[in-house]
Enzyme design. Structure first.
Site, PDB file in Angstrom:
ATOM      1  N   SER A   1       0.130 -17.587  56.892  1.00  0.00           N
ATOM      2  CA  SER A   1       0.298 -18.933  57.421  1.00  0.00           C
ATOM      3  C   SER A   1      -0.562 -19.157  58.658  1.00  0.00           C
ATOM      4  CB  SER A   1       1.772 -19.161  57.786  1.00  0.00           C
ATOM      5  OG  SER A   1       1.935 -20.375  58.501  1.00  0.00           O
TER       6      SER A   1
ATOM      7  N   THR B   1      -2.617 -26.797  52.954  1.00  0.00           N
ATOM      8  CA  THR B   1      -1.357 -27.502  52.707  1.00  0.00           C
ATOM      9  C   THR B   1      -1.564 -28.990  52.947  1.00  0.00           C
ATOM     10  OG1 THR B   1      -0.022 -25.585  53.301  1.00  0.00           O
ATOM     11  CG2 THR B   1       1.043 -27.741  53.429  1.00  0.00           C
TER      12      THR B   1
ATOM     13  N   TYR C   1      -3.528 -25.687  57.937  1.00  0.00           N
ATOM     14  CA  TYR C   1      -3.234 -27.093  58.194  1.00  0.00           C
ATOM     15  C   TYR C   1      -4.459 -27.682  58.886  1.00  0.00           C
ATOM     16  CZ  TYR C   1       1.800 -26.389  57.366  1.00  0.00           C
ATOM     17  OH  TYR C   1       3.021 -26.110  56.815  1.00  0.00           O
TER      18      TYR C   1
ATOM     19  N   HIS D   1       7.032 -27.908  49.136  1.00  0.00           N
ATOM     20  CA  HIS D   1       7.243 -27.311  50.453  1.00  0.00           C
ATOM     21  C   HIS D   1       8.622 -26.657  50.549  1.00  0.00           C
ATOM     22  CE1 HIS D   1       4.674 -27.519  54.140  1.00  0.00           C
ATOM     23  NE2 HIS D   1       5.745 -26.971  54.683  1.00  0.00           N
TER      24      HIS D   1
ATOM     25  N   LYS E   1      -2.399 -26.894  48.336  1.00  0.00           N
ATOM     26  CA  LYS E   1      -0.977 -26.605  48.166  1.00  0.00           C
ATOM     27  C   LYS E   1      -0.161 -27.856  48.486  1.00  0.00           C
ATOM     28  CE  LYS E   1       2.667 -23.479  49.858  1.00  0.00           C
ATOM     29  NZ  LYS E   1       3.564 -24.487  50.498  1.00  0.00           N
TER      30      LYS E   1
END
Length: 377
Positions: free
Chosen positions: A119, A173, A147, A271, A247
């Protein structure tokens, strides 16, 4: 954050035989705030529950007396052969669950040949994770989740850090321009404790707040003025040499746009039920996205995978692989790398059992398990 810190256990107690057992045990060691963060969902948590329930609804149709010797769980994904189709989903702040955090999860993944997605909001440096993983000969793919930040220069530099460290793909994402209304987290008063941060985002300066006029929305007229669009995806595609997966794709039209914009893979995801409540479960969304693309790029899926039969059903519905999130955190909370490895091994063992009992020698025959022709590959 108040409450007892997570225990740094490295061994498992007797009697853990399922992912549900891991979840129950993890709730005894996670602080109330961390439990709310990892296990909670948006609003009334309808989608959170449906993600699990939807995989239970399709019924398996076993075939008998088929040749099974020499069977395997191997799959092809983005030019690599994976030992099995189970990857670890990106999850933030894993040191909330265990002091070793993402380092322990990455180590367990590497040893078991499991793909690992780090992440952006990891609690350890991305370079340290790559160093741990890349030396393992039998490891699965190592991807970096991203992100898009309003500061393009910072985003570009972060992408180049991931490239230099050896990450093999980017996972962007796209379904969370804002956080969902996470009631459970708010009731628990969740805040990050001292010493745990999104360390890979250090140095990122927040955008300057807009000056709002009376009647304007803090969300729509300030925060969302920086929300990414398809143009930003095209820009990202232009500044990296890595394969790009999106994603959070759940609509066939968005799936087609993603491919047109340069995505080389998609992840059907809501999510984990953490953003928009009352969305359909991913098991229900997957088939339409797969059909819309006709095999042009691989389609993965996450959300609610708790059994090997769930993995087999996902493959039968056209997924190229699955990603698993919360159960991995439960294993991590229970025994660090040992707990994560146990969760992965349980899931893979159950997948092999389900394949054998359905008469599937390989996952190319997975569709047969749902009573369909095994002609996907």
């Amino acid at each position: 954050m108040n409450g007892k810190p997570p225990s740094p256990r490295t061994t498992l107690p007797e009697g853990l035989v399922s992912l549900a057992d891991h979840e129950a045990l993890a709730r005894t060691s996670l602080s109330p705030e961390a439990d709310a963060y990892f296990n909670g969902g948006a609003a009334d948590e309808i989608t959170l529950r449906e993600n699990v329930a939807a995989w239970q609804r399709p019924r398996l149709h076993p075939r008998v007396l088929r040749p099974l010797a020499g069977g395997h769980t191997r799959v092809q994904l983005l030019g690599r052969t994976l030992a099995h189709p189970i990857l670890i989903a990106p999850m933030a702040y894993q040191r909330l669950a265990h002091p070793h955090g993402e380092m322990a999860t990455a180590l367990a993944a590497a040893v078991l040949g499991t793909g690992f997605v780090l992440s952006t909001q990891a609690s350890v440096p991305l370079e340290d994770v790559a160093h741990t993983v890349l030396g393992e000969a039998e490891r699965g793919p190592l991807w970096f989740q991203l992100y898009l930040q309003p500061d393009r220069a910072f985003t570009r530099d972060l992408v180049h850090r991931a490239e230099a460290a050896g990450y093999e793909a980017l996972v962007l994402t796209v379904d969370a321009p804002v956080n969902g209304a996470r009631d459970r987290e708010r009731r628990a008063g969740f805040v990050l404790p001292p010493g745990i941060t999104a360390i890979n985002l250090q140095g990122l300066r927040p955008p300057k707040p807009q000056t709002l006029r009376p009647g304007q929305s803090t969300l729509f007229d300030d925060l969302l003025t920086h929300a990414p669009t398809w143009d930003d995806v095209a820009w990202l595609r232009s500044v990296t040499r890595l394969p790009l997966l999106l994603k959070g794709i759940t609509h066939p039209a968005d799936a087609r746009l993603a491919v047109q914009t340069g995505a080389q893979g998609l992840i059907v995801s809501n999510h984990g039920g953490r953003t928009l409540d009352t969305m359909p479960a991913t098991a229900e969304l997957l088939p339409a996205v797969v059909q819309a693309l006709g095999g042009e790029v691989p389609v993965l899926v996450d959300g609610g995978i708790r059994r090997g039969t769930d993995v087999l059903k996902a493959m039968a519905l056209g997924a190229a692989a699955v990603l698993v999130g919360r159960p991995v955190v439960h294993g991590l909370a229970n025994a660090g790398a040992t707990g994560v490895a146990h969760v992965i091994r349980l899931l893979r063992d159950e997948l092999e059992i389900a394949m054998a009992l359905c008469g599937c020698q390989t996952l190319a025959e997975a569709a047969m398990a749902l009573g369909r022709p095994a002609d996907r590959h």
